[in-house]
Design a protein around this motif. Structure first.
Motif, PDB file in Angstrom:
ATOM      1  N   HIS A   1      10.181  -3.493  -7.172  1.00  0.00           N
ATOM      2  CA  HIS A   1      10.678  -4.225  -6.006  1.00  0.00           C
ATOM      3  C   HIS A   1      10.079  -3.716  -4.693  1.00  0.00           C
ATOM      4  O   HIS A   1      10.648  -3.940  -3.629  1.00  0.00           O
ATOM      5  CB  HIS A   1      12.202  -4.097  -5.916  1.00  0.00           C
ATOM      6  CG  HIS A   1      12.931  -4.997  -6.853  1.00  0.00           C
ATOM      7  ND1 HIS A   1      13.116  -4.697  -8.184  1.00  0.00           N
ATOM      8  CD2 HIS A   1      13.499  -6.209  -6.657  1.00  0.00           C
ATOM      9  CE1 HIS A   1      13.787  -5.682  -8.756  1.00  0.00           C
ATOM     10  NE2 HIS A   1      14.026  -6.608  -7.866  1.00  0.00           N
ATOM     11  N   GLY A   2       9.007  -2.961  -4.746  1.00  0.00           N
ATOM     12  CA  GLY A   2       8.396  -2.501  -3.500  1.00  0.00           C
ATOM     13  C   GLY A   2       9.134  -1.385  -2.804  1.00  0.00           C
ATOM     14  O   GLY A   2       8.950  -1.165  -1.604  1.00  0.00           O
ATOM     15  N   GLN A   3       9.960  -0.652  -3.526  1.00  0.00           N
ATOM     16  CA  GLN A   3      10.789   0.351  -2.857  1.00  0.00           C
ATOM     17  C   GLN A   3      10.438   1.793  -3.189  1.00  0.00           C
ATOM     18  O   GLN A   3      10.866   2.704  -2.481  1.00  0.00           O
ATOM     19  CB  GLN A   3      12.256   0.108  -3.209  1.00  0.00           C
ATOM     20  CG  GLN A   3      12.762  -1.196  -2.631  1.00  0.00           C
ATOM     21  CD  GLN A   3      14.155  -1.540  -3.088  1.00  0.00           C
ATOM     22  OE1 GLN A   3      14.638  -1.004  -4.089  1.00  0.00           O
ATOM     23  NE2 GLN A   3      14.794  -2.444  -2.395  1.00  0.00           N
ATOM     24  N   CYS A   4       9.683   2.036  -4.239  1.00  0.00           N
ATOM     25  CA  CYS A   4       9.494   3.434  -4.666  1.00  0.00           C
ATOM     26  C   CYS A   4       8.066   3.961  -4.515  1.00  0.00           C
ATOM     27  O   CYS A   4       7.850   5.161  -4.443  1.00  0.00           O
ATOM     28  CB  CYS A   4       9.933   3.605  -6.119  1.00  0.00           C
ATOM     29  SG  CYS A   4       8.801   2.869  -7.330  1.00  0.00           S
ATOM     30  N   GLY A   5       7.073   3.091  -4.509  1.00  0.00           N
ATOM     31  CA  GLY A   5       5.689   3.535  -4.348  1.00  0.00           C
ATOM     32  C   GLY A   5       5.016   4.000  -5.626  1.00  0.00           C
ATOM     33  O   GLY A   5       3.829   4.358  -5.609  1.00  0.00           O
ATOM     34  N   ALA A   6       5.738   4.007  -6.745  1.00  0.00           N
ATOM     35  CA  ALA A   6       5.145   4.509  -7.992  1.00  0.00           C
ATOM     36  C   ALA A   6       3.945   3.670  -8.440  1.00  0.00           C
ATOM     37  O   ALA A   6       3.055   4.153  -9.137  1.00  0.00           O
ATOM     38  CB  ALA A   6       6.196   4.538  -9.100  1.00  0.00           C
TER      39      ALA A   6
ATOM     40  N   GLY B   1      -5.673  14.799  14.224  1.00  0.00           N
ATOM     41  CA  GLY B   1      -4.931  15.734  13.391  1.00  0.00           C
ATOM     42  C   GLY B   1      -3.632  15.096  12.933  1.00  0.00           C
ATOM     43  O   GLY B   1      -3.139  14.152  13.543  1.00  0.00           O
ATOM     44  N   LEU B   2      -3.114  15.585  11.855  1.00  0.00           N
ATOM     45  CA  LEU B   2      -1.872  15.031  11.305  1.00  0.00           C
ATOM     46  C   LEU B   2      -0.811  16.113  11.279  1.00  0.00           C
ATOM     47  O   LEU B   2      -0.952  17.116  10.590  1.00  0.00           O
ATOM     48  CB  LEU B   2      -2.113  14.513   9.880  1.00  0.00           C
ATOM     49  CG  LEU B   2      -2.866  13.191   9.756  1.00  0.00           C
ATOM     50  CD1 LEU B   2      -3.157  12.901   8.287  1.00  0.00           C
ATOM     51  CD2 LEU B   2      -2.081  12.054  10.376  1.00  0.00           C
ATOM     52  N   SER B   3       0.245  15.909  12.062  1.00  0.00           N
ATOM     53  CA  SER B   3       1.363  16.842  12.008  1.00  0.00           C
ATOM     54  C   SER B   3       2.118  16.625  10.700  1.00  0.00           C
ATOM     55  O   SER B   3       1.941  15.602  10.019  1.00  0.00           O
ATOM     56  CB  SER B   3       2.307  16.589  13.193  1.00  0.00           C
ATOM     57  OG  SER B   3       2.905  15.313  13.045  1.00  0.00           O
ATOM     58  N   ASP B   4       2.986  17.566  10.368  1.00  0.00           N
ATOM     59  CA  ASP B   4       3.792  17.398   9.157  1.00  0.00           C
ATOM     60  C   ASP B   4       4.674  16.160   9.263  1.00  0.00           C
ATOM     61  O   ASP B   4       4.907  15.468   8.269  1.00  0.00           O
ATOM     62  CB  ASP B   4       4.650  18.651   8.905  1.00  0.00           C
ATOM     63  CG  ASP B   4       3.809  19.813   8.399  1.00  0.00           C
ATOM     64  OD1 ASP B   4       2.575  19.654   8.272  1.00  0.00           O
ATOM     65  OD2 ASP B   4       4.383  20.890   8.124  1.00  0.00           O
ATOM     66  N   ASP B   5       5.155  15.868  10.486  1.00  0.00           N
ATOM     67  CA  ASP B   5       5.963  14.656  10.664  1.00  0.00           C
ATOM     68  C   ASP B   5       5.138  13.407  10.377  1.00  0.00           C
ATOM     69  O   ASP B   5       5.635  12.447   9.774  1.00  0.00           O
ATOM     70  CB  ASP B   5       6.507  14.579  12.100  1.00  0.00           C
ATOM     71  CG  ASP B   5       7.713  15.472  12.294  1.00  0.00           C
ATOM     72  OD1 ASP B   5       8.240  15.989  11.284  1.00  0.00           O
ATOM     73  OD2 ASP B   5       8.128  15.662  13.451  1.00  0.00           O
ATOM     74  N   GLU B   6       3.886  13.418  10.829  1.00  0.00           N
ATOM     75  CA  GLU B   6       3.003  12.270  10.561  1.00  0.00           C
ATOM     76  C   GLU B   6       2.776  12.125   9.054  1.00  0.00           C
ATOM     77  O   GLU B   6       2.804  11.022   8.519  1.00  0.00           O
ATOM     78  CB  GLU B   6       1.657  12.456  11.272  1.00  0.00           C
ATOM     79  CG  GLU B   6       1.672  12.121  12.737  1.00  0.00           C
ATOM     80  CD  GLU B   6       1.472  10.635  13.001  1.00  0.00           C
ATOM     81  OE1 GLU B   6       1.528   9.834  12.051  1.00  0.00           O
ATOM     82  OE2 GLU B   6       1.281  10.284  14.176  1.00  0.00           O
ATOM     83  N   ILE B   7       2.528  13.230   8.391  1.00  0.00           N
ATOM     84  CA  ILE B   7       2.282  13.163   6.941  1.00  0.00           C
ATOM     85  C   ILE B   7       3.520  12.630   6.232  1.00  0.00           C
ATOM     86  O   ILE B   7       3.431  11.734   5.379  1.00  0.00           O
ATOM     87  CB  ILE B   7       1.874  14.547   6.397  1.00  0.00           C
ATOM     88  CG1 ILE B   7       0.515  14.956   6.958  1.00  0.00           C
ATOM     89  CG2 ILE B   7       1.841  14.529   4.864  1.00  0.00           C
ATOM     90  CD1 ILE B   7       0.117  16.391   6.659  1.00  0.00           C
TER      91      ILE B   7
ATOM     92  N   MET C   1       3.793   9.045   4.246  1.00  0.00           N
ATOM     93  CA  MET C   1       4.053   9.097   2.800  1.00  0.00           C
ATOM     94  C   MET C   1       5.459   8.611   2.461  1.00  0.00           C
ATOM     95  O   MET C   1       5.878   8.687   1.297  1.00  0.00           O
ATOM     96  CB  MET C   1       3.886  10.535   2.294  1.00  0.00           C
ATOM     97  CG  MET C   1       2.452  11.055   2.328  1.00  0.00           C
ATOM     98  SD  MET C   1       1.354  10.166   1.190  1.00  0.00           S
ATOM     99  CE  MET C   1       2.005  10.702  -0.407  1.00  0.00           C
ATOM    100  N   SER C   2       6.177   8.106   3.453  1.00  0.00           N
ATOM    101  CA  SER C   2       7.605   7.835   3.221  1.00  0.00           C
ATOM    102  C   SER C   2       7.857   6.661   2.284  1.00  0.00           C
ATOM    103  O   SER C   2       8.977   6.468   1.831  1.00  0.00           O
ATOM    104  CB  SER C   2       8.324   7.604   4.556  1.00  0.00           C
ATOM    105  OG  SER C   2       7.777   6.468   5.212  1.00  0.00           O
ATOM    106  N   GLY C   3       6.832   5.889   1.975  1.00  0.00           N
ATOM    107  CA  GLY C   3       7.022   4.800   1.026  1.00  0.00           C
ATOM    108  C   GLY C   3       6.963   5.242  -0.421  1.00  0.00           C
ATOM    109  O   GLY C   3       7.170   4.430  -1.330  1.00  0.00           O
TER     110      GLY C   3
END
Ligand code: FES
Ligand code: FES
Length: 172
Positions: free
Chosen positions: A41-46, A130-136, A140-142
């Motif tokens: 359903h587009g919710q987990c990213g697997a 650069g990518l902060s940890d928050d950006e990463i 990746m939150s999906g």
């Protein structure tokens, strides 16, 4: 309808009905099991894979829309810096969520290298430098893990991003 795909470097011609998703065509028609069906359903990213270089949720994409596509799954990324960094940082999780995490990491590093902002980018008009940890984490939150065991993934992605930044090239 007959479509042609290149999947992890291998050419396939397959006949699919219009309602079949990329995920189901890969797994059920071609036996490519390196994309996983989690929620469907587009919710987990697997199910994340790279389609023509961009990360997509294959459970929400129709196969017929991707005729001629070059599709890369986690199985095709084994020699890439991101996959190696996951190993070195012990970022691998279960076989269910990790393939999507690796594909998504490659995709989001490329998006950042192209200067695409995320939801937490403070100045969306500025270059992504650069990518902060928050950006990463945001990018990746999906990709969800039912176990909440993400601890080493951020470190793995950060290392690849920093290495690419030092080398003056796009990460991945
Ligand atoms: S299986 Fe596609 S997002 Fe969960
Ligand atoms: S380790 Fe894969 S879902 Fe949690």
């Amino acid at each position: 309808m007959e479509i042609t795909w290149t999947v992890d470097g291998e050419l396939f011609v397959l006949a699919v009905e219009p309602r079949v998703t990329v995920l189901d065509a890969l797994r059920e028609y071609l036996g490519v099991n390196s994309v996983k069906k989690g929620c469907d359903h587009g919710q987990c990213g697997a199910c994340t894979a790279l389609v023509d270089g961009r990360r997509v949720l294959t459970c929400l994409s129709l196969a017929v829309q991707c005729d001629g596509a070059e599709i890369t799954t986690a199985a095709g990324l084994g020699e890439r810096p991101v996959a190696r960094a996951f190993v070195e940082h012990d970022g691998f999780q279960c076989g269910y969520c990790t393939p999507g995490q690796v594909c998504s990491a490659v995709g989001m590093l490329d998006e950042a290298a192209r200067g695409w902002p995320s939801h937490v980018t403070e100045d969306v008009a500025a270059d992504v430098d650069g990518l902060s940890d928050d950006e990463i984490r945001e990018r990746m939150s999906g990709n969800l893990c039912r176990c909440g065991a993400y601890v080493n993934i951020v470190a793995a992605i950060r290392e690849v991003a920093e290495r690419a930044s030092r080398a003056g090239e796009g990460a991945r």
